[in-house]
Design a protein around this motif. Structure first.
Motif, PDB file in Angstrom:
ATOM      1  N   ASP A 132      32.689  37.940  38.598  1.00 21.51           N
ATOM      2  CA  ASP A 132      33.739  37.678  39.308  1.00 21.51           C
ATOM      3  C   ASP A 132      34.043  38.871  40.309  1.00 21.51           C
ATOM      4  OD1 ASP A 132      34.060  34.816  38.199  1.00 21.51           O
ATOM      5  OD2 ASP A 132      35.336  35.795  36.675  1.00 21.51           O
ATOM      6  N   SER A 175      48.433  32.003  44.242  1.00 25.03           N
ATOM      7  CA  SER A 175      46.941  32.199  44.052  1.00 25.03           C
ATOM      8  C   SER A 175      45.904  31.062  44.891  1.00 25.03           C
ATOM      9  CB  SER A 175      46.303  32.038  42.682  1.00 25.03           C
ATOM     10  OG  SER A 175      46.553  30.698  42.067  1.00 25.03           O
ATOM     11  N   ASN A 191      39.073  34.319  45.201  1.00 24.70           N
ATOM     12  CA  ASN A 191      38.388  33.416  44.084  1.00 24.70           C
ATOM     13  C   ASN A 191      39.473  33.418  42.956  1.00 24.70           C
ATOM     14  OD1 ASN A 191      38.614  36.073  43.166  1.00 24.70           O
ATOM     15  ND2 ASN A 191      36.315  36.092  42.531  1.00 24.70           N
ATOM     16  N   SER A 192      40.672  33.900  43.492  1.00 24.20           N
ATOM     17  CA  SER A 192      41.941  33.934  42.497  1.00 24.20           C
ATOM     18  C   SER A 192      41.710  34.588  41.195  1.00 24.20           C
ATOM     19  CB  SER A 192      42.198  32.067  42.066  1.00 24.20           C
ATOM     20  OG  SER A 192      42.535  31.670  43.069  1.00 24.20           O
ATOM     21  N   ARG A 193      40.650  35.444  40.851  1.00 21.59           N
ATOM     22  CA  ARG A 193      40.303  35.960  39.702  1.00 21.59           C
ATOM     23  C   ARG A 193      40.886  37.706  39.687  1.00 21.59           C
ATOM     24  NH1 ARG A 193      39.864  32.347  36.900  1.00 21.59           N
ATOM     25  NH2 ARG A 193      38.020  31.494  36.009  1.00 21.59           N
ATOM     26  N   TRP A 194      41.417  38.039  41.105  1.00 19.48           N
ATOM     27  CA  TRP A 194      41.858  39.459  41.151  1.00 19.48           C
ATOM     28  C   TRP A 194      43.022  39.186  42.012  1.00 19.48           C
ATOM     29  CZ3 TRP A 194      39.633  43.531  38.598  1.00 19.48           C
ATOM     30  CH2 TRP A 194      38.354  43.233  38.078  1.00 19.48           C
ATOM     31  N   TYR A 227      42.444  41.925  36.972  1.00 16.02           N
ATOM     32  CA  TYR A 227      41.555  40.965  36.663  1.00 16.02           C
ATOM     33  C   TYR A 227      42.245  39.676  35.834  1.00 16.02           C
ATOM     34  CZ  TYR A 227      37.653  38.230  35.017  1.00 16.02           C
ATOM     35  OH  TYR A 227      36.853  37.035  34.820  1.00 16.02           O
ATOM     36  N   ASP A 255      41.433  36.396  34.112  1.00 10.01           N
ATOM     37  CA  ASP A 255      40.290  35.733  33.554  1.00 10.01           C
ATOM     38  C   ASP A 255      40.436  33.920  33.583  1.00 10.01           C
ATOM     39  OD1 ASP A 255      41.467  34.782  31.168  1.00 10.01           O
ATOM     40  OD2 ASP A 255      41.028  36.550  30.169  1.00 10.01           O
ATOM     41  N   LYS A 256      39.381  33.397  33.238  1.00 13.62           N
ATOM     42  CA  LYS A 256      39.611  32.032  33.409  1.00 13.62           C
ATOM     43  C   LYS A 256      40.743  31.297  32.332  1.00 13.62           C
ATOM     44  CE  LYS A 256      35.919  31.314  29.730  1.00 13.62           C
ATOM     45  NZ  LYS A 256      36.901  30.624  28.896  1.00 13.62           N
TER      46      LYS A 256
END
Length: 471
Positions: A123, A337, A392-395, A414, A416-417
């Protein structure tokens, strides 16, 4: 012949340099992690991040580092990775862990520290970061720059500079949906205004008093706050400076029709309203609101709640019901996010200026369940605040004073999912000693998907143009 001699000379020089660098022998094992700075031990990083150059906080003669297939042996205490070797390593190990071993020659003895890991995730983080560079104290607040840094390497350029703008102060640069083609910053003082970037074409907008703002998903609207800001000085050295609002309201500006939309619920004389931001679907404006108190005497009773109000982007109308989402501590800087799942915000004991509040922490609310994460792995014993999301809403990136309590630095975290946050890491620099020598804070970091199509010269030119007025 000359080229052959040149090549031979280079090989001899490299051989001499390598032979002059000691290599580990009779190594003593240590159970302690290496005292490296920045602290990159056991962090999660994106595969597109710049090399994690670091230094060892020890008086060492030489250092050897093994990170995956990379091996560095150098004199002194600073470790700098070749960027091409680094990118090859990131591409090779993305989705896996790298084991890192640091061995140092200290007082004639080689010491191998406890190994640590880098978890490299696929990601990616958005490749550009904008931020204000500003002295941490109040005396020279106007010597400010807004810079843009590519986090995939070490390229930096200024998009706003006080020397180009008659020593004016500038507030943060904000993207619409992390899109470099649509963004805005505000230049303060006489003749100042909101500088709108739309596809690289800049215009100066007359939106009086706008301080904090955010774009709607379509980019047609911005929501912004107006404030009468008052600085005050603490007797406590740990807090130094307090800033509070003598008055503050929230409005919406229609960027297409050039008119301002207001609501009595967002401009209540008995409340302070600030830090507005649109939800990613455009259906709500999230903001912070506090009951008025006598200031500065009752500053510790100034408590901001996290609230929201509906907004209809199709008609440009503000709703009639304010919902309170959180009011246990004083809240500022709500950011949602891009996937609409998480709401990140800062909490402090009181007020709305948390950078001098060591107790200021980040919290994250799951908007689907209402659960609140106190982000223990993210927060420090000093101010952690001013955050923004990657597309990407991951960071997310935030400003932290965890190192010395004085200078803010950008840290990346980070998510995660499963919504779990991981140990954050500091923005890498080309020279590992950069942060030891830098005398400015990184303020209001914002992530973007690309490089903005303007620079400080363009901003200086548009400042001389006529306003685009709003009714």
């Amino acid at each position: 012949m000359k080229e052959t001699l040149k090549t031979l000379y280079t090989l001899v020089l490299l051989t001499i340099m390598v032979s002059c660098t000691p290599t580990p022998e009779n190594v003593q094992q240590s159970n302690a992690l290496p005292p490296i700075y920045p602290d990159y031990c056991d962090v999660t990083i994106p595969e597109n991040i710049a090399p994690l150059n670091f230094l060892l906080r020890a008086d060492c003669e030489a250092i050897e580092v093994k990170a995956g297939d990379i091996k560095i042996n150098t004199k002194g205490n600073q470790v700098t990775f070749d960027i091409d070797d680094w990118k090859a390593l990131m591409s090779q190990v993305a989705g896996n862990m790298i084991n890192v071993t640091v061995t140092a020659l200290i007082d004639g003895q080689w010491i191998e520290y406890k190994p640590f890991t880098w978890q490299v995730v696929k990601d990616k983080v958005d490749p550009y970061l904008t931020y204000r560079l500003i002295e941490p104290d109040y005396e020279i607040w106007n010597h400010v720059q807004i810079q843009q840094r590519c986090v995939e390497n070490f390229d930096v350029n200024a998009i706003g500079h006080y020397e180009q703008l008659e020593n004016r102060c500038m507030n943060c640069h904000t993207y619409a949906n992390q899109d470099p083609k649509l963004s805005m910053m505000y230049v303060r003082g006489p003749g100042g205004g909101a500088i709108l970037n739309r596809d690289g074409k800049l215009s100066k907008l007359n939106i009086p008093g706008s301080v904090y703002f955010g774009f709607s998903p379509t980019g047609r609207y911005i929501t912004y706050s107006t404030q009468k800001i008052v600085p005050a000085f603490h007797s406590l050295a740990s807090k130094r400076l307090e800033v509070y609002d003598a008055a503050s309201n929230i409005y919406v500006a229609d960027m297409q029709e050039h008119h301002v939309i207001s609501s009595s619920l967002l401009s209540d004389s008995l409340k302070f309203e600030t830090f507005p931001t649109f939800s990613p679907d455009g259906k709500y404006i999230y903001y912070c609101a506090a009951d008025t108190v006598d200031l500065p005497g009752d500053i510790k009773q100034l408590q901001y709640a996290l609230v929201r109000i509906p907004f209809d982007e199709s008609t440009g109308t503000i709703g009639s019901q304010v919902d309170t989402l959180y009011n246990k501590r004083s809240v500022c800087h709500p950011r949602i996010s891009p996937n609409g799942k998480y709401l990140l915000y800062t909490v402090a004991d009181y007020g709305t200026f948390p950078i001098w509040h060591p107790e200021a922490d980040l919290q994250m609310m799951n908007l689907e369940t209402g659960a609140i994460d106190n982000l223990d792995i993210v927060n420090s014993q000093r101010s952690d605040t001013y955050h923004s999301w990657s597309s990407n809403s991951r960071w997310f990136v935030f400003a932290s004073k965890r190192d010395d309590g004085l200078y803010g630095k950008p840290y990346f975290c980070y998510v995660d999912k499963d919504g779990k946050t991981h140990k954050p890491f500091c923005l890498p620099q080309l020279y590992p000693s950069f942060y030891d020598n830098n005398l400015k804070s990184f303020n209001a970091p914002e992530l973007g998907k690309g490089k903005v199509p303007f620079d400080m010269e363009d901003v200086a030119k548009v400042m001389k143009q006529d306003y685009v007025n709003f009714k």
